[in-house]
Scaffold this motif. Sequence first.
Motif, PDB file in Angstrom:
ATOM      1  N   ILE A  33       0.836  -1.204   0.000  1.00 30.53           N
ATOM      2  CA  ILE A  33       0.000   0.000   0.000  1.00 30.53           C
ATOM      3  C   ILE A  33       0.869   1.252   0.000  1.00 30.53           C
ATOM      4  O   ILE A  33       0.557   2.245  -0.638  1.00 30.53           O
ATOM      5  N   GLY A  34       2.012   1.171   0.691  1.00 33.24           N
ATOM      6  CA  GLY A  34       2.923   2.315   0.706  1.00 33.24           C
ATOM      7  C   GLY A  34       3.435   2.653  -0.678  1.00 33.24           C
ATOM      8  O   GLY A  34       3.311   3.785  -1.139  1.00 33.24           O
ATOM      9  N   ILE A  35       3.974   1.643  -1.364  1.00 28.69           N
ATOM     10  CA  ILE A  35       4.573   1.907  -2.671  1.00 28.69           C
ATOM     11  C   ILE A  35       3.524   2.165  -3.738  1.00 28.69           C
ATOM     12  O   ILE A  35       3.691   3.012  -4.595  1.00 28.69           O
ATOM     13  N   LEU A  36       2.414   1.429  -3.675  1.00 31.44           N
ATOM     14  CA  LEU A  36       1.457   1.522  -4.775  1.00 31.44           C
ATOM     15  C   LEU A  36       0.294   2.477  -4.517  1.00 31.44           C
ATOM     16  O   LEU A  36      -0.568   2.653  -5.368  1.00 31.44           O
ATOM     17  N   LEU A  37       0.247   3.080  -3.325  1.00 31.08           N
ATOM     18  CA  LEU A  37      -0.820   4.065  -3.123  1.00 31.08           C
ATOM     19  C   LEU A  37      -0.301   5.357  -2.474  1.00 31.08           C
ATOM     20  O   LEU A  37      -0.551   6.437  -3.002  1.00 31.08           O
ATOM     21  N   VAL A  38       0.448   5.220  -1.366  1.00 26.46           N
ATOM     22  CA  VAL A  38       0.899   6.433  -0.680  1.00 26.46           C
ATOM     23  C   VAL A  38       1.913   7.188  -1.543  1.00 26.46           C
ATOM     24  O   VAL A  38       1.763   8.392  -1.782  1.00 26.46           O
ATOM     25  N   VAL A  39       2.919   6.459  -2.034  1.00 23.57           N
ATOM     26  CA  VAL A  39       3.925   7.104  -2.899  1.00 23.57           C
ATOM     27  C   VAL A  39       3.269   7.700  -4.147  1.00 23.57           C
ATOM     28  O   VAL A  39       3.522   8.865  -4.474  1.00 23.57           O
ATOM     29  N   PRO A  40       2.382   6.958  -4.834  1.00 24.99           N
ATOM     30  CA  PRO A  40       1.729   7.563  -6.002  1.00 24.99           C
ATOM     31  C   PRO A  40       0.960   8.844  -5.674  1.00 24.99           C
ATOM     32  O   PRO A  40       1.009   9.799  -6.454  1.00 24.99           O
ATOM     33  N   VAL A  41       0.274   8.874  -4.515  1.00 27.20           N
ATOM     34  CA  VAL A  41      -0.471  10.090  -4.174  1.00 27.20           C
ATOM     35  C   VAL A  41       0.515  11.249  -3.954  1.00 27.20           C
ATOM     36  O   VAL A  41       0.264  12.383  -4.388  1.00 27.20           O
ATOM     37  N   ILE A  43       3.477  11.519  -5.355  1.00 26.27           N
ATOM     38  CA  ILE A  43       3.982  11.914  -6.675  1.00 26.27           C
ATOM     39  C   ILE A  43       2.943  12.765  -7.405  1.00 26.27           C
ATOM     40  O   ILE A  43       3.263  13.764  -8.054  1.00 26.27           O
ATOM     41  N   MET A  44       1.666  12.375  -7.248  1.00 28.29           N
ATOM     42  CA  MET A  44       0.590  13.130  -7.877  1.00 28.29           C
ATOM     43  C   MET A  44       0.580  14.570  -7.359  1.00 28.29           C
ATOM     44  O   MET A  44       0.383  15.523  -8.119  1.00 28.29           O
TER      45      MET A  44
ATOM     46  N   LEU B 124      -3.862   2.822   7.097  1.00 26.21           N
ATOM     47  CA  LEU B 124      -3.165   2.508   5.841  1.00 26.21           C
ATOM     48  C   LEU B 124      -3.865   1.367   5.109  1.00 26.21           C
ATOM     49  O   LEU B 124      -4.092   1.437   3.900  1.00 26.21           O
ATOM     50  N   LEU B 127      -6.898   2.639   3.641  1.00 22.18           N
ATOM     51  CA  LEU B 127      -6.726   3.821   2.795  1.00 22.18           C
ATOM     52  C   LEU B 127      -7.346   3.642   1.407  1.00 22.18           C
ATOM     53  O   LEU B 127      -8.017   4.547   0.904  1.00 22.18           O
ATOM     54  N   ALA B 139      -3.395   8.743  -9.532  1.00 20.80           N
ATOM     55  CA  ALA B 139      -2.114   8.630  -8.847  1.00 20.80           C
ATOM     56  C   ALA B 139      -1.330   7.428  -9.372  1.00 20.80           C
ATOM     57  O   ALA B 139      -0.127   7.515  -9.627  1.00 20.80           O
ATOM     58  N   ILE B 142       0.017   8.114 -12.916  1.00 22.07           N
ATOM     59  CA  ILE B 142       1.184   9.002 -12.881  1.00 22.07           C
ATOM     60  C   ILE B 142       2.413   8.251 -12.357  1.00 22.07           C
ATOM     61  O   ILE B 142       3.505   8.350 -12.905  1.00 22.07           O
ATOM     62  N   PHE B 143       2.200   7.449 -11.316  1.00 22.39           N
ATOM     63  CA  PHE B 143       3.291   6.682 -10.714  1.00 22.39           C
ATOM     64  C   PHE B 143       3.944   5.754 -11.739  1.00 22.39           C
ATOM     65  O   PHE B 143       5.154   5.763 -11.935  1.00 22.39           O
ATOM     66  N   VAL B 162      -3.723  -3.643  -4.594  1.00 26.27           N
ATOM     67  CA  VAL B 162      -3.812  -2.612  -3.563  1.00 26.27           C
ATOM     68  C   VAL B 162      -5.242  -2.417  -3.086  1.00 26.27           C
ATOM     69  O   VAL B 162      -5.520  -2.457  -1.890  1.00 26.27           O
TER      70      VAL B 162
END
Lengths: 311, 283, 365
Positions: A33-41, A43-44, B124, B127, B139, B142-143, B162
């Motif tokens: 979830i960190g790499i695929l959701l938190v980091v993307p947000v 970056i966004m 988390l 989330l 998001a 973009i990632f 996810v």
Amino acid sequence: MAGLLSSSPANKAEASIVEGRVGLLLLPSWVVIGILLVVPVLIMFVYSFLTQDFRGGVIWTFTLEAYDQFFLDRGLFGDEPPQIEWTYLLIFWRSFIQALFAMIFCLLIGFPTAYFMATSPPQSRSMLLFLVTIPYWVNLLIRTVSMKFLIRDTGPINEWLLAMGMIDEPIRMINTAFAVQLGLFYSYLPFMVLPIYASIERYNFVLSEAAADLYTGRWSTLFRVVIPSVKPGIIAGCILVFIPSLGAFLAPDLLGGAKNFMIGSLVEEQFKGQAGDWPFGAAVSMILLTIIMGILLVYARNQTQSTSRGH
Amino acid sequence: MPATKRNPRHGGIEMARATEKVKWYPGFREITLACFFILYAPLIIVMIYSFNASQSITIWGGFSLHWYEKVFYGVEAAKFKTATVNSLIIAVMAAIVSTVIATAAALAMVRGKAFKGKSLTFGLINLPLMVPEIVTAVATLIFFSVIGFDRGLLSILLAHIVFCIPFAYLPISARLQGISSIYEQAGRDLYATPGQTFRLILFPLMVPGILSGFLLAFIISLDDFIITNFVKGAGVETLPTAIFGAVKQGIKPNIMAISTLMLTVSIVLVSISYLISRMGRQE
Amino acid sequence: MTKIALHIDHIVKVYPHRHHPVTALKEVSFDIHDNEFFTLLGPSGCGKTTLLRIIAGFEEITAGQVRLYGDDISTLAPHQRPVNTVFQQYALFPHLTVADNVAFGLKRLGQSADEVKARTAAMLDLIQMTEYGQRKPHELSGGQQQRVALARALAPAPKVLLLDEPLSALDLKLRQAMREELKAIQKQTGITFVFVTHDQEEALAMSDRIAVMSNGEVQQIGSPQDIYNNPRNHFVANFIGEANILDVTAEPMRGGKCRVKLANGTAIPLEIDHAIDAAKPLSIMIRPEHLSIKPVGKKPPKSALIGTVQDLSYLGTDTQLHVRVDDRISLLARVQNDTSVEGALKPGQSVQIDMNLNAIRMLDH
């Protein structure tokens, strides 16, 4: 026995079988979830401050262009004194109003339904619950397409009304604000019923009897006793309808057509086709996310307050 | 009993009836019927029309499986078949991976002692439910674009894993909370190591929750449109994106046939999940 | 010298809550003998269950030591301790059959399939449930589940069997039958039983020795008779059975005797086997059945205690009455219903109260 006892003293007496492994067990969730959701947000968020490259994509220079474009109108060539840009604010406003009405309609239909379900005899109660659960899990796309099919100019409703001679020409429903409103209501109705049902089922009906005993009328009991008791379920239902309605894409896109833009369609447009403005799309998403996180934060704070008051 | 409910002035001598009277509100039953009508009418009408023999999609021309034949053997059959295979592969993989992750997380969250950051971890895990789908979609797109990740089946799979995690997590953690920790203590007391206690006691007791978590994750992945639509590469389709594309051209009867099939799959899976969790409760 | 099975050595248990840590056990020390039916008795929250869970290995010790036949087991995990528990709610594994439940511990200990089978059969025979081996726990009655839980815990032949209020979920009749069965099984197997309960009647009926606990401390240890007849302090006197506790002042007399005076001045000659600090506030205890009550005669002795009957409750075999002597002294008495006195007593009546001097006990505060 000796073998058992000679084990290392570090082996602490513990009851829980996950003791010492909590981090290991949570690692996959954190990483994924960190790499695929938190980091993307994140970056966004960064992306919303980058410069649009007209060939698609971005140029890595910092600019407030995207937010400027959202909030301020500087004329066609960008040289006039800045005024408030109403185009996007209106889209947000319209989305907000439509989500609000979707919530209200869902509540008006959903509360009595949840109440009726929770007061049914146990056998029919679990059957009714199952019947509400099914649409909850059925593909939203298919449900929206079904609604589109139903309310088209040449759809079954219009055909039947025409055949019965009740109307002379098809009622225009598709591609109207009404259709979007109907679509949102229809999409998220089960989201309202389920949490309210859960709290009414836990409600102790002796309270209603006590109110009746103390000379409280039927409706007065409903508003003064039942509804205050099941308020957490009602609020949860409202949030579960309002938030996805605000960011909805399928209902406005399939039922509303080009004229009934909501936030979801605005965002989608920035990432599809050549005209895409990624930083602007990122900025709009950020604004939407901020609004929704704000609502959730207020909700969470109220909830912890009411639980701490309860103790 | 309904007779008493209908006429509250009548009777009221028996206790049960008196209680029913207090609970009862005029019109709620009718609103409930209306609610179920609204929820089901569009689906049932689409199901009915998918068996329509007529070429015109709204005029009833008798019963026929013509459109189902079209789905499997028509011009677009190949396209939908590929999309279906893609959807199934992604859904199975996403459901497996997210169920494993969610099971591990549920064990730590439900059985682990309080630790610093526990509520943050809970936030988390949930989330993906709180962030609007369209924002997640943007998001993620973009990632993948920033890190130069090829958009295709793998990018869809990763995105699905996810947002399937919280859906798998809900029934698994609910089930785990319902299992008294006294069983693990009894296992430990009877000479089972922590590993054996998990394998021989806790896991078998968790199975209903894990299965329903898996099924829900599977349905969620199978149904997803918005995120898939953003992160799929050009030319890669799943069933929902293929249907969406076709609907944009106009609703053709074969879409209704496909929709009916998907509806059936969803209903069957939800029913199974429901039965499993009920079986779990009875034990 | 009896062999010591469990040595509880200065055990302290503190639950570290952030704002106010809770001390569940304050330096508890005692021994449990080999082949003994030992009961931890006390009200809820007294620390008895915490102590049991510490012996089983489910709770860490803050300080102190648990020794099992001389070996320190304090740091061992539950599965490494040759100690088994019968849980309050039985905790039978719902997904396993009765036989598999009983066999569970044996298999973990690595016994051969034949051994497991034979031992399981023997255990089912012991609890007279041979024909239930293939049932699932939810198909059994509460009493049957209780017996399976017992068989499961006994199967690995633990050095000590821990029982955590195992009878509390049963109804009265079954509970009484199970008391006798448990005691018989303890004698038959020769395993040391440590039994936790809040039910004094249960403790008195079953135990070889009882440890009365309250507030994380052991108040008194002794045989049931000892605990009932010679309670050491207020708590034990009040918790076990019913007691009249009266504040007194004491003055020593010759020959180890002393005279105590009640608050109203009535003197009681009492034989005391330990020294008395007359300066400290003292109290005496006497059980209701050791008071005899009779209507005041024509000429009561000067030293007699006279009171008024406040109320009577009919209890079947006997009648319980409250007798008020004055503002400070009120006594609870019991009169057997086969005596002639019973019919003669009415509320408001003046009665003479005689104490059985041998049954009076001095209490520590």
